[in-house]
Motif scaffolding. Structure first.
Motif, PDB file in Angstrom:
ATOM      1  N   PHE A  10       0.833  -1.202   0.000  1.00 26.96           N
ATOM      2  CA  PHE A  10       0.000   0.000   0.000  1.00 26.96           C
ATOM      3  C   PHE A  10       0.869   1.255   0.000  1.00 26.96           C
ATOM      4  N   TYR A  11       1.923   1.227   0.797  1.00 26.28           N
ATOM      5  CA  TYR A  11       2.857   2.346   0.875  1.00 26.28           C
ATOM      6  C   TYR A  11       3.450   2.651  -0.502  1.00 26.28           C
ATOM      7  N   LYS A  12       3.871   1.629  -1.216  1.00 24.83           N
ATOM      8  CA  LYS A  12       4.474   1.836  -2.533  1.00 24.83           C
ATOM      9  C   LYS A  12       3.454   2.372  -3.535  1.00 24.83           C
ATOM     10  N   PHE A  13       2.241   1.837  -3.497  1.00 27.69           N
ATOM     11  CA  PHE A  13       1.201   2.359  -4.391  1.00 27.69           C
ATOM     12  C   PHE A  13       0.841   3.800  -4.018  1.00 27.69           C
ATOM     13  N   TYR A  14       0.807   4.088  -2.724  1.00 28.58           N
ATOM     14  CA  TYR A  14       0.524   5.439  -2.253  1.00 28.58           C
ATOM     15  C   TYR A  14       1.586   6.409  -2.759  1.00 28.58           C
ATOM     16  N   ASP A  18       1.777   9.813  -5.746  1.00 27.86           N
ATOM     17  CA  ASP A  18       2.349  11.156  -5.577  1.00 27.86           C
ATOM     18  C   ASP A  18       2.781  11.750  -6.910  1.00 27.86           C
ATOM     19  N   TRP A  19       3.436  10.939  -7.742  1.00 30.68           N
ATOM     20  CA  TRP A  19       3.897  11.470  -9.022  1.00 30.68           C
ATOM     21  C   TRP A  19       2.917  11.199 -10.154  1.00 30.68           C
ATOM     22  N   ALA A  20       1.864  10.418  -9.902  1.00 31.64           N
ATOM     23  CA  ALA A  20       0.874  10.142 -10.943  1.00 31.64           C
ATOM     24  C   ALA A  20      -0.192  11.233 -11.043  1.00 31.64           C
ATOM     25  N   PRO A  25      -8.086  11.112  -3.671  1.00 32.20           N
ATOM     26  CA  PRO A  25      -7.117  11.127  -2.567  1.00 32.20           C
ATOM     27  C   PRO A  25      -6.142   9.956  -2.713  1.00 32.20           C
ATOM     28  N   HIS A  26      -4.928  10.153  -2.284  1.00 25.88           N
ATOM     29  CA  HIS A  26      -3.888   9.149  -2.487  1.00 25.88           C
ATOM     30  C   HIS A  26      -4.223   7.807  -1.839  1.00 25.88           C
ATOM     31  N   ASP A  27      -4.826   7.847  -0.649  1.00 24.50           N
ATOM     32  CA  ASP A  27      -5.149   6.584   0.005  1.00 24.50           C
ATOM     33  C   ASP A  27      -6.225   5.812  -0.752  1.00 24.50           C
ATOM     34  N   MET A  28      -7.207   6.505  -1.316  1.00 24.38           N
ATOM     35  CA  MET A  28      -8.253   5.837  -2.091  1.00 24.38           C
ATOM     36  C   MET A  28      -7.699   5.279  -3.396  1.00 24.38           C
ATOM     37  N   ALA A  29      -6.831   6.033  -4.051  1.00 28.07           N
ATOM     38  CA  ALA A  29      -6.248   5.565  -5.311  1.00 28.07           C
ATOM     39  C   ALA A  29      -5.370   4.343  -5.075  1.00 28.07           C
ATOM     40  N   ALA A  30      -4.580   4.369  -4.020  1.00 27.20           N
ATOM     41  CA  ALA A  30      -3.719   3.222  -3.710  1.00 27.20           C
ATOM     42  C   ALA A  30      -4.558   2.008  -3.325  1.00 27.20           C
ATOM     43  N   ALA A  31      -5.604   2.214  -2.539  1.00 28.43           N
ATOM     44  CA  ALA A  31      -6.480   1.107  -2.150  1.00 28.43           C
ATOM     45  C   ALA A  31      -7.192   0.528  -3.369  1.00 28.43           C
ATOM     46  N   ALA A  78      -9.005  -1.852   6.025  1.00 26.33           N
ATOM     47  CA  ALA A  78      -7.555  -1.765   6.239  1.00 26.33           C
ATOM     48  C   ALA A  78      -6.993  -0.376   5.961  1.00 26.33           C
ATOM     49  N   PHE A  79      -7.533   0.323   4.969  1.00 25.66           N
ATOM     50  CA  PHE A  79      -6.877   1.553   4.525  1.00 25.66           C
ATOM     51  C   PHE A  79      -7.716   2.815   4.668  1.00 25.66           C
ATOM     52  N   ILE A  80      -8.977   2.768   4.334  1.00 27.39           N
ATOM     53  CA  ILE A  80      -9.772   3.991   4.268  1.00 27.39           C
ATOM     54  C   ILE A  80     -10.324   4.379   5.645  1.00 27.39           C
TER      55      ILE A  80
END
Length: 134
Positions: A10-14, A18-20, A25-31, A78-80
């Motif tokens: 999740f950290y890596k996708f989050y 950042d650069w995408a 929100p970053h947490d929703m996109a990564a999740a 887990a994330f949101i």
């Protein structure tokens, strides 16, 4: 250990968001990215099961709906709705550069493995579907 690895993914996708520059929100996109990866992995496992173990079995729309709901709920919990991942982020940000590079490559290899495996299983399922009578 598995929970920590899951949060590292999740950290890596989050960090990737950042650069995408996503509008979400970053947490929703990564999740969402992890959820898609999980669904592709599970569906490809089901295809392998159908191909090698039980050829008469099928992937039903109900199974896909249940899969989507379960994956969505797990990732939401887990994330949101839970901020526990922020504690792990602080820990991951403190990792030495070489460990972070190794972690990035491990994540890339896992994602590549899942996508290649899914591609192979989808191709196999299309061949099985082509041989089935209508």
């Amino acid at each position: 250990m598995i929970k920590k690895a899951y949060f590292y993914l999740f950290y890596k996708f989050y960090k990737c968001t950042d650069w995408a520059h996503t509008v979400f929100p970053h947490d929703m996109a990564a999740a969402a990215a992890i959820a898609m990866l999980e669904m592709v992995f599970i569906v490809s496992l089901k295809f392998y099961y159908i191909e090698y173990i039980d050829p008469k079995n099928e992937l039903t729309p109900l199974q896909m709906i249940v899969l989507g709901v379960v994956v969505f709920l797990v990732n939401t919990i887990a994330f949101i709705s839970n901020d526990g991942w922020k504690h792990y982020f602080k820990e991951f940000d403190k990792l030495p550069r070489y460990k972070n590079i190794i972690g990035t490559w491990v994540v890339i290899l896992i994602v590549a493995f899942i996508l290649v495996s899914a591609g192979i299983s989808f191709k196999a399922m299309s061949e099985i579907a082509a041989r089935r009578p209508i």
